[in-house]
Motif scaffolding. Structure first.
Motif, PDB file in Angstrom:
ATOM      1  N   ARG A 108      33.728  32.233  41.871  1.00  0.00           N
ATOM      2  CA  ARG A 108      34.613  33.176  42.426  1.00  0.00           C
ATOM      3  C   ARG A 108      35.865  32.844  41.575  1.00  0.00           C
ATOM      4  O   ARG A 108      36.865  33.780  41.436  1.00  0.00           O
ATOM      5  CB  ARG A 108      35.067  32.838  43.951  1.00  0.00           C
ATOM      6  N   GLN A 109      36.089  31.706  40.902  1.00  0.00           N
ATOM      7  CA  GLN A 109      37.150  31.639  39.871  1.00  0.00           C
ATOM      8  C   GLN A 109      37.277  32.417  38.745  1.00  0.00           C
ATOM      9  O   GLN A 109      38.408  32.316  38.100  1.00  0.00           O
ATOM     10  CB  GLN A 109      37.299  29.875  39.581  1.00  0.00           C
ATOM     11  N   LEU A 110      36.225  33.036  38.488  1.00  0.00           N
ATOM     12  CA  LEU A 110      36.118  33.762  37.207  1.00  0.00           C
ATOM     13  C   LEU A 110      36.765  35.057  37.492  1.00  0.00           C
ATOM     14  O   LEU A 110      37.382  35.749  36.426  1.00  0.00           O
ATOM     15  CB  LEU A 110      34.702  34.118  36.869  1.00  0.00           C
ATOM     16  N   PRO A 126      34.745  40.190  34.467  1.00  0.00           N
ATOM     17  CA  PRO A 126      35.190  38.755  34.312  1.00  0.00           C
ATOM     18  C   PRO A 126      33.840  38.007  34.696  1.00  0.00           C
ATOM     19  O   PRO A 126      33.781  36.664  34.197  1.00  0.00           O
ATOM     20  CB  PRO A 126      36.107  38.651  35.439  1.00  0.00           C
ATOM     21  N   LYS A 127      32.746  38.589  35.412  1.00  0.00           N
ATOM     22  CA  LYS A 127      31.647  37.782  35.778  1.00  0.00           C
ATOM     23  C   LYS A 127      30.977  37.332  34.292  1.00  0.00           C
ATOM     24  O   LYS A 127      29.961  36.479  34.204  1.00  0.00           O
ATOM     25  CB  LYS A 127      30.743  38.360  36.760  1.00  0.00           C
ATOM     26  N   GLU A 128      31.102  38.186  33.309  1.00  0.00           N
ATOM     27  CA  GLU A 128      30.382  37.994  32.177  1.00  0.00           C
ATOM     28  C   GLU A 128      31.017  36.902  31.189  1.00  0.00           C
ATOM     29  O   GLU A 128      30.224  36.192  30.403  1.00  0.00           O
ATOM     30  CB  GLU A 128      30.743  39.160  30.954  1.00  0.00           C
ATOM     31  N   TYR A 129      32.011  36.208  31.747  1.00  0.00           N
ATOM     32  CA  TYR A 129      32.261  34.874  31.040  1.00  0.00           C
ATOM     33  C   TYR A 129      31.562  33.659  31.670  1.00  0.00           C
ATOM     34  O   TYR A 129      31.601  32.699  31.134  1.00  0.00           O
ATOM     35  CB  TYR A 129      34.021  34.694  31.571  1.00  0.00           C
ATOM     36  N   GLY A 130      30.892  33.781  32.501  1.00  0.00           N
ATOM     37  CA  GLY A 130      30.127  32.700  33.210  1.00  0.00           C
ATOM     38  C   GLY A 130      28.585  33.278  33.478  1.00  0.00           C
ATOM     39  O   GLY A 130      27.869  32.666  34.043  1.00  0.00           O
TER      40      GLY A 130
END
Length: 202
Positions: A70-72, A43-47
């Motif tokens: 952290r919202q990711l 999920p971190k790759e979205y940001g």
């Protein structure tokens, strides 16, 4: 391209793009191909995205989000995540791109597109809109005047596949596709198509 906003990684990696293009080349709908390429993605790759700096040192460029990164972890709320103006991250990203990619032969062909998206990204801009704009810019650059029939034709063209293998061997899969585009221009498409093919089929 005309697709509705989808959950897309920021400045996707070459491996992600190769997986997507392979599926589109075999007739899969673009939205379904995106969902497939996203499977198992951190999920971190979205940001964030990666570039490779001097001495093979990896540079990680992350956006600032209202409420924190952290919202990711909860993609159910992805469509409501907004960019923050904290930390001058836009300036840092553009500076990193210039430092790492500025001397590559095709960077100037894509620089203005990416730069304008960063300039338009104000505090409060939806992350999904920012990521989608970048994706569409990269995708349209690679796919200019190329449709699904032309992609399918790649798999039966030995000369194109040989050129694709040559480029694929030089592409760093975990690094943003922007690096490969900056180095190889639209020929990057050939390398990405090869990278998307399971090795046993090559």
């Amino acid at each position: 391209m005309g697709i509705s906003p989808e959950i897309l990684p920021l400045m996707p990696s070459a491996d992600w793009f190769g997986s997507l293009l392979m599926r589109v080349g075999h007739g899969e709908d673009i939205k379904e191909a995106i969902l497939s390429a996203n499977t198992g993605l951190n999920p971190k790759e979205y940001g964030r995205f990666r570039l490779l700096g001097s001495r093979e040192r990896e540079l990680v460029c992350s956006v600032a989000l209202e409420g924190g990164g952290r919202q990711l972890r909860n993609l159910e709320s992805f469509r409501s995540l907004r960019l923050s103006g904290h930390g001058e991250w836009q300036r840092m990203h553009l500076g990193s791109m210039e430092s790492v990619l500025g001397r590559m032969p095709y960077y100037r062909h894509i620089e203005e597109r990416i730069g304008s998206i960063y300039e338009e990204a104000k505090e409060g801009t939806l992350l999904i809109d920012f990521n989608t704009a970048i994706f569409q810019s990269l995708y349209s650059f690679l796919m200019k005047n190329i449709g699904s029939d032309e992609l399918k034709g790649f798999y039966g063209n030995r000369l194109l596949q040989e050129r694709g293998k040559e480029i694929a061997g030089r592409i760093r899969g975990e690094i943003s596709v922007l690096e490969a585009i900056s180095q190889y221009g639209r020929d990057t498409l050939l390398g990405l198509l090869v990278r998307g093919i399971p090795s046993k089929q090559l």
